[in-house]
Design a protein around this motif. Sequence first.
Motif, mmCIF file in Angstrom:
data_model
loop_
_atom_site.group_PDB
_atom_site.id
_atom_site.type_symbol
_atom_site.label_atom_id
_atom_site.label_comp_id
_atom_site.label_asym_id
_atom_site.label_seq_id
_atom_site.Cartn_x
_atom_site.Cartn_y
_atom_site.Cartn_z
ATOM 1 N N THR A 169 0.812 -1.206 0.000
ATOM 2 C CA THR A 169 0.000 0.000 0.000
ATOM 3 C C THR A 169 0.851 1.263 0.000
ATOM 4 O OG1 THR A 169 -1.777 -1.099 1.230
ATOM 5 C CG2 THR A 169 -1.771 1.308 1.240
ATOM 6 N N ARG A 170 0.560 2.135 -0.915
ATOM 7 C CA ARG A 170 1.147 3.477 -0.904
ATOM 8 C C ARG A 170 -0.024 4.455 -0.779
ATOM 9 N NH1 ARG A 170 6.262 4.313 -2.008
ATOM 10 N NH2 ARG A 170 5.849 6.439 -2.722
ATOM 11 N N GLY A 171 -0.368 4.730 0.475
ATOM 12 C CA GLY A 171 -1.549 5.526 0.752
ATOM 13 C C GLY A 171 -1.358 7.012 0.547
ATOM 14 N N TRP A 172 -2.428 7.752 0.814
ATOM 15 C CA TRP A 172 -2.422 9.199 0.608
ATOM 16 C C TRP A 172 -1.305 9.884 1.392
ATOM 17 C CZ3 TRP A 172 -2.730 11.960 5.015
ATOM 18 C CH2 TRP A 172 -3.308 11.339 6.138
ATOM 19 N N TRP A 173 -0.904 9.275 2.517
ATOM 20 C CA TRP A 173 0.114 9.892 3.367
ATOM 21 C C TRP A 173 1.488 9.953 2.715
ATOM 22 C CZ3 TRP A 173 -2.620 5.447 4.332
ATOM 23 C CH2 TRP A 173 -1.942 4.245 4.185
ATOM 24 N N GLU A 174 1.714 9.171 1.676
ATOM 25 C CA GLU A 174 3.031 9.147 1.035
ATOM 26 C C GLU A 174 3.384 10.497 0.397
ATOM 27 O OE1 GLU A 174 5.451 7.042 1.098
ATOM 28 O OE2 GLU A 174 4.359 5.565 2.299
ATOM 29 N N GLU A 175 2.391 11.302 0.078
ATOM 30 C CA GLU A 175 2.689 12.612 -0.511
ATOM 31 C C GLU A 175 3.367 13.545 0.495
ATOM 32 O OE1 GLU A 175 -0.796 15.578 -0.731
ATOM 33 O OE2 GLU A 175 -1.790 13.606 -0.798
ATOM 34 N N TYR A 176 3.334 13.152 1.782
ATOM 35 C CA TYR A 176 3.963 13.973 2.809
ATOM 36 C C TYR A 176 5.352 13.476 3.199
ATOM 37 C CZ TYR A 176 -0.719 15.915 3.473
ATOM 38 O OH TYR A 176 -1.919 16.522 3.281
ATOM 39 N N ARG A 177 5.796 12.379 2.587
ATOM 40 C CA ARG A 177 7.111 11.826 2.935
ATOM 41 C C ARG A 177 8.202 12.832 2.559
ATOM 42 N NH1 ARG A 177 8.375 7.244 4.882
ATOM 43 N NH2 ARG A 177 6.345 6.310 4.365
ATOM 44 N N GLY A 178 9.066 13.088 3.501
ATOM 45 C CA GLY A 178 10.118 14.071 3.286
ATOM 46 C C GLY A 178 9.689 15.487 3.621
ATOM 47 N N LEU A 179 8.373 15.682 3.837
ATOM 48 C CA LEU A 179 7.849 17.009 4.165
ATOM 49 C C LEU A 179 7.467 17.127 5.637
ATOM 50 C CD1 LEU A 179 5.532 17.539 1.055
ATOM 51 C CD2 LEU A 179 7.858 18.410 1.389
ATOM 52 N N LEU A 180 7.015 16.008 6.223
ATOM 53 C CA LEU A 180 6.632 15.971 7.622
ATOM 54 C C LEU A 180 7.439 14.889 8.341
ATOM 55 C CD1 LEU A 180 2.720 16.268 7.469
ATOM 56 C CD2 LEU A 180 4.367 18.044 8.116
ATOM 57 N N PRO A 181 7.547 14.961 9.665
ATOM 58 C CA PRO A 181 8.242 13.911 10.402
ATOM 59 C C PRO A 181 7.639 12.535 10.105
ATOM 60 C CG PRO A 181 7.842 15.799 11.821
ATOM 61 C CD PRO A 181 7.091 16.058 10.539
ATOM 62 N N THR A 182 8.477 11.510 10.135
ATOM 63 C CA THR A 182 8.034 10.149 9.805
ATOM 64 C C THR A 182 6.889 9.695 10.700
ATOM 65 O OG1 THR A 182 10.282 9.598 9.094
ATOM 66 C CG2 THR A 182 8.798 7.768 9.532
ATOM 67 N N SER A 183 6.854 10.160 11.948
ATOM 68 C CA SER A 183 5.801 9.733 12.863
ATOM 69 C C SER A 183 4.408 10.094 12.343
ATOM 70 C CB SER A 183 6.014 10.364 14.248
ATOM 71 O OG SER A 183 6.002 11.785 14.169
ATOM 72 N N PHE A 184 4.275 11.195 11.599
ATOM 73 C CA PHE A 184 2.986 11.580 11.025
ATOM 74 C C PHE A 184 2.519 10.521 10.020
ATOM 75 C CE2 PHE A 184 4.064 15.464 12.963
ATOM 76 C CZ PHE A 184 2.966 16.304 12.973
ATOM 77 N N LEU A 185 3.448 10.048 9.202
ATOM 78 C CA LEU A 185 3.117 9.045 8.191
ATOM 79 C C LEU A 185 2.792 7.710 8.845
ATOM 80 C CD1 LEU A 185 4.746 11.325 6.693
ATOM 81 C CD2 LEU A 185 5.482 9.565 5.113
ATOM 82 N N ASP A 186 3.554 7.351 9.880
ATOM 83 C CA ASP A 186 3.326 6.086 10.565
ATOM 84 C C ASP A 186 1.947 6.048 11.224
ATOM 85 O OD1 ASP A 186 5.768 5.045 9.834
ATOM 86 O OD2 ASP A 186 6.789 5.664 11.678
ATOM 87 N N LEU A 187 1.520 7.170 11.799
ATOM 88 C CA LEU A 187 0.205 7.236 12.422
ATOM 89 C C LEU A 187 -0.902 7.090 11.379
ATOM 90 C CD1 LEU A 187 0.704 10.101 15.028
ATOM 91 C CD2 LEU A 187 0.232 7.701 15.531
#
Length: 283
Positions: free
Chosen positions: A84-102
């Motif tokens: 799965t590459r969900g909607w949160w992947e667009e924030y990778r490198g832009l927000l802390p990894t913890s945001f994506l993990d949540l």
Amino acid sequence: MTTRREPTARQMRLAVELRRLRDAAGLNARQAAALLGVSPVQISHIESGLSGVSEERLRRLAAHYACTDAEFVDALVAMAADRTRGWWEEYRGLLPTSFLDLAELDHHASFRRDVAILYVPGLLQTEDYARAVFSSRVPEVTHEELELRVRHRMARRVTIEGPAPIPYEVVIHEAALRIRVGDRAASRAQLARLLELSEAKHITMRVIPFDLDDFARAASTMTYVGGPVLKLDTVVRDVPHGSAFIDSEAQLSAFRTRFRKIEDVSLDPERSRDFIHRLAKEL
């Protein structure tokens, strides 16, 4: 197989579970590697989340480790096969990894339970409330990152407002309802949103008033996220550097007990709605 540079929390959870199975079987990494005909380094990479593992190899390992919980093994296989590459992947490198993990954790959750003491839980926040929360963080973030965080938090609401919302139980202390994170208008809008969401069939909202006895049982916030099987549940706690994921069976059991005790001393959903409504009229 390509080595990952930064495994996600979900990939790390799979790695941890495989390590736990090996430890329970009393085998070392070299012995596990011999069972698969690979090098100990590859086992190390699998158990640190740096490399994936095929279904065939995962099932072989589970069999060698004498794991007879078929439902659990099937859940691990599903995790290993997930691309799965969900909607949160667009924030990778832009927000802390913890945001994506949540966000990833929410996406795969079967249910969620929150206990909130000082802030309304993120999934229930309005845009203005979320912006006020992030604006108060130290160290301060830039305007661009602030807006990214708000947009990300609003997108996470799909967990309980999307086409397939999960069951959600939440207990909110009166302090979180009264503290004005933003201005009066933002607080009033936030309470109105809580009232609206409390009517949803899949959401159970409870309140702990200041004058309720046995408050010590709810002395800290917690988020309990259900996995595909009980062993794969996760507890999320806020820590100074972000979020900590807790997944040991003993701790999960303790947090399940804690949540039920907190529920027992909180107001029932109907009285909780009345309580929030009264607070909203005071603003």
